[in-house]
Design a protein around this motif. Structure first.
Motif, PDB file in Angstrom:
ATOM      1  N   ASP A   1       8.881  13.780  54.777  1.00  8.45           N
ATOM      2  CA  ASP A   1       9.061  15.207  55.020  1.00  8.45           C
ATOM      3  C   ASP A   1      10.516  15.454  55.400  1.00  8.45           C
ATOM      4  N   ILE A   2      11.340  15.796  54.420  1.00  7.79           N
ATOM      5  CA  ILE A   2      12.747  16.110  54.663  1.00  7.79           C
ATOM      6  C   ILE A   2      12.969  17.544  54.214  1.00  7.79           C
ATOM      7  N   VAL A   3      13.606  18.322  55.067  1.00  5.51           N
ATOM      8  CA  VAL A   3      13.880  19.717  54.762  1.00  5.51           C
ATOM      9  C   VAL A   3      15.378  19.847  54.502  1.00  5.51           C
ATOM     10  N   PHE A   4      15.752  20.466  53.371  1.00  2.00           N
ATOM     11  CA  PHE A   4      17.151  20.604  52.991  1.00  2.00           C
ATOM     12  C   PHE A   4      17.611  22.047  53.084  1.00  2.00           C
ATOM     13  N   ASP A   5      18.912  22.202  53.323  1.00  2.00           N
ATOM     14  CA  ASP A   5      19.545  23.514  53.271  1.00  2.00           C
ATOM     15  C   ASP A   5      21.019  23.290  52.976  1.00  2.00           C
ATOM     16  N   VAL A   6      21.677  24.331  52.526  1.00  2.00           N
ATOM     17  CA  VAL A   6      23.106  24.293  52.245  1.00  2.00           C
ATOM     18  C   VAL A   6      23.757  25.345  53.128  1.00  2.00           C
ATOM     19  N   ALA A   7      24.929  25.002  53.681  1.00  2.00           N
ATOM     20  CA  ALA A   7      25.616  25.940  54.564  1.00  2.00           C
ATOM     21  C   ALA A   7      27.120  25.716  54.485  1.00  2.00           C
ATOM     22  N   ARG A   8      27.866  26.641  55.059  1.00  2.00           N
ATOM     23  CA  ARG A   8      29.323  26.527  55.202  1.00  2.00           C
ATOM     24  C   ARG A   8      29.662  26.698  56.669  1.00  2.00           C
ATOM     25  N   PRO A   9      30.419  25.769  57.245  1.00  2.00           N
ATOM     26  CA  PRO A   9      30.838  25.954  58.642  1.00  2.00           C
ATOM     27  C   PRO A   9      31.707  27.207  58.772  1.00  2.00           C
ATOM     28  N   ASP A  10      31.481  27.968  59.846  1.00  2.00           N
ATOM     29  CA  ASP A  10      32.331  29.128  60.100  1.00  2.00           C
ATOM     30  C   ASP A  10      33.635  28.662  60.757  1.00  2.00           C
ATOM     31  N   ALA A  11      34.468  29.589  61.158  1.00  2.00           N
ATOM     32  CA  ALA A  11      35.769  29.256  61.748  1.00  2.00           C
ATOM     33  C   ALA A  11      35.630  28.441  63.035  1.00  2.00           C
ATOM     34  N   ASP A  12      34.493  28.576  63.729  1.00  2.00           N
ATOM     35  CA  ASP A  12      34.254  27.831  64.970  1.00  2.00           C
ATOM     36  C   ASP A  12      33.546  26.503  64.723  1.00  2.00           C
ATOM     37  N   GLY A  13      33.263  26.174  63.452  1.00  2.00           N
ATOM     38  CA  GLY A  13      32.619  24.910  63.133  1.00  2.00           C
ATOM     39  C   GLY A  13      31.114  24.936  63.290  1.00  2.00           C
ATOM     40  N   ARG A  14      30.514  26.116  63.290  1.00  2.00           N
ATOM     41  CA  ARG A  14      29.059  26.219  63.397  1.00  2.00           C
ATOM     42  C   ARG A  14      28.479  26.560  62.035  1.00  2.00           C
ATOM     43  N   VAL A  15      27.275  26.041  61.780  1.00  2.00           N
ATOM     44  CA  VAL A  15      26.580  26.370  60.536  1.00  2.00           C
ATOM     45  C   VAL A  15      25.240  27.008  60.875  1.00  2.00           C
ATOM     46  N   ALA A  16      24.850  27.990  60.065  1.00  2.00           N
ATOM     47  CA  ALA A  16      23.548  28.631  60.233  1.00  2.00           C
ATOM     48  C   ALA A  16      22.497  27.670  59.694  1.00  2.00           C
ATOM     49  N   ALA A  17      21.576  27.277  60.562  1.00  2.00           N
ATOM     50  CA  ALA A  17      20.571  26.282  60.174  1.00  2.00           C
ATOM     51  C   ALA A  17      19.219  26.601  60.787  1.00  2.00           C
ATOM     52  N   GLY A  18      18.887  27.890  60.855  1.00  2.00           N
ATOM     53  CA  GLY A  18      17.654  28.313  61.523  1.00  2.00           C
ATOM     54  C   GLY A  18      16.398  27.636  61.018  1.00  2.00           C
ATOM     55  N   ALA A  19      16.224  27.553  59.686  1.00  2.00           N
ATOM     56  CA  ALA A  19      15.006  26.953  59.129  1.00  2.00           C
ATOM     57  C   ALA A  19      14.896  25.479  59.507  1.00  2.00           C
ATOM     58  N   LEU A  20      16.004  24.774  59.453  1.00  2.00           N
ATOM     59  CA  LEU A  20      15.982  23.348  59.797  1.00  2.00           C
ATOM     60  C   LEU A  20      15.748  23.136  61.287  1.00  2.00           C
ATOM     61  N   LEU A  21      16.348  23.972  62.106  1.00  2.00           N
ATOM     62  CA  LEU A  21      16.167  23.843  63.553  1.00  2.00           C
ATOM     63  C   LEU A  21      14.715  24.127  63.932  1.00  2.00           C
ATOM     64  N   ARG A  22      14.077  25.068  63.227  1.00  2.00           N
ATOM     65  CA  ARG A  22      12.643  25.329  63.480  1.00  2.00           C
ATOM     66  C   ARG A  22      11.810  24.122  63.054  1.00  2.00           C
ATOM     67  N   ALA A  23      12.150  23.506  61.918  1.00  2.00           N
ATOM     68  CA  ALA A  23      11.409  22.325  61.448  1.00  2.00           C
ATOM     69  C   ALA A  23      11.537  21.176  62.448  1.00  2.00           C
ATOM     70  N   LEU A  24      12.703  21.084  63.086  1.00  2.00           N
ATOM     71  CA  LEU A  24      12.941  20.027  64.075  1.00  2.00           C
ATOM     72  C   LEU A  24      12.417  20.397  65.465  1.00  2.00           C
ATOM     73  N   ARG A  25      12.040  21.682  65.644  1.00  2.00           N
ATOM     74  CA  ARG A  25      11.605  22.196  66.960  1.00  2.00           C
ATOM     75  C   ARG A  25      12.726  22.102  67.978  1.00  2.00           C
ATOM     76  N   TRP A  26      13.957  22.474  67.549  1.00  2.00           N
ATOM     77  CA  TRP A  26      15.116  22.511  68.437  1.00  2.00           C
ATOM     78  C   TRP A  26      15.432  23.969  68.739  1.00  2.00           C
ATOM     79  N   PRO A  27      15.049  24.464  69.917  1.00  2.00           N
ATOM     80  CA  PRO A  27      15.291  25.872  70.252  1.00  2.00           C
ATOM     81  C   PRO A  27      16.743  26.113  70.674  1.00  2.00           C
TER      82      PRO A  27
END
Length: 165
Positions: free
Chosen positions: A51-77
């Protein structure tokens, strides 16, 4: 005629005076150098790793990536503490109570600039995110790694296809 007076010759039994050469002061032993931090071991699988969940993103200027779906799959609030490690030009993100990074309020995943540079991730460069819930792990693949892997795969497929005819 006056003769210049010569200094008296030293005899072999002369000794230096202790006040001229002081006894060295005792110095405390130097503390040992800190041990380098070894890469974190991958967490043991909670269940089979199919069970591997994939997504594609681009880091913003602060080095953060939007990863809501993956964070929910990992249960990381939001506020969940994370440890980011670099190995084989990949970023490995694991949940750790003593982690230096946290999940952002809007499901943003922090990618430290130094870690991005070590992996060859340029500003706003696309990354492939792979969440492995069974291992409580998120892997960030730079696009140059994905391009290389796919090029090798396509070359092998094309070699196989040319031999099949």
């Amino acid at each position: 005629m006056t003769t210049a007076r010569q200094p008296p010759r030293r005899t072999l039994d002369e000794q230096l005076i202790g006040a001229v050469i002081p006894t060295p002061l005792p110095r405390p032993a130097q503390p040992p150098a800190p041990m380098p931090q070894l890469p974190a071991a991958l967490p043991a699988a909670r269940e089979p790793v199919d069970d591997i969940v994939f997504d594609v993103a681009r880091p913003d200027a602060d080095g953060r990536v939007a990863a809501g779906a993956l964070l929910r799959a990992l249960r990381w609030p939001s506020g969940h503490r994370l440890h980011v490690n670099v190995t084989d030009r990949l970023l490995l993100v694991t949940a750790r109570p003593d982690g230096r990074h946290t999940v952002g309020a809007r499901g943003a995943l922090p990618l430290p600039v130094a870690a991005q540079q070590m992996c060859g991730i340029g500003p706003h460069q696309v990354v492939l995110l792979a969440a492995v819930p069974a291992r409580d792990l998120l892997v960030v693949h730079p696009s140059n790694t994905i391009t290389r892997l796919l090029s090798n795969l396509h070359a092998a497929v094309l070699r196989g296809a040319s031999h099949a005819h």
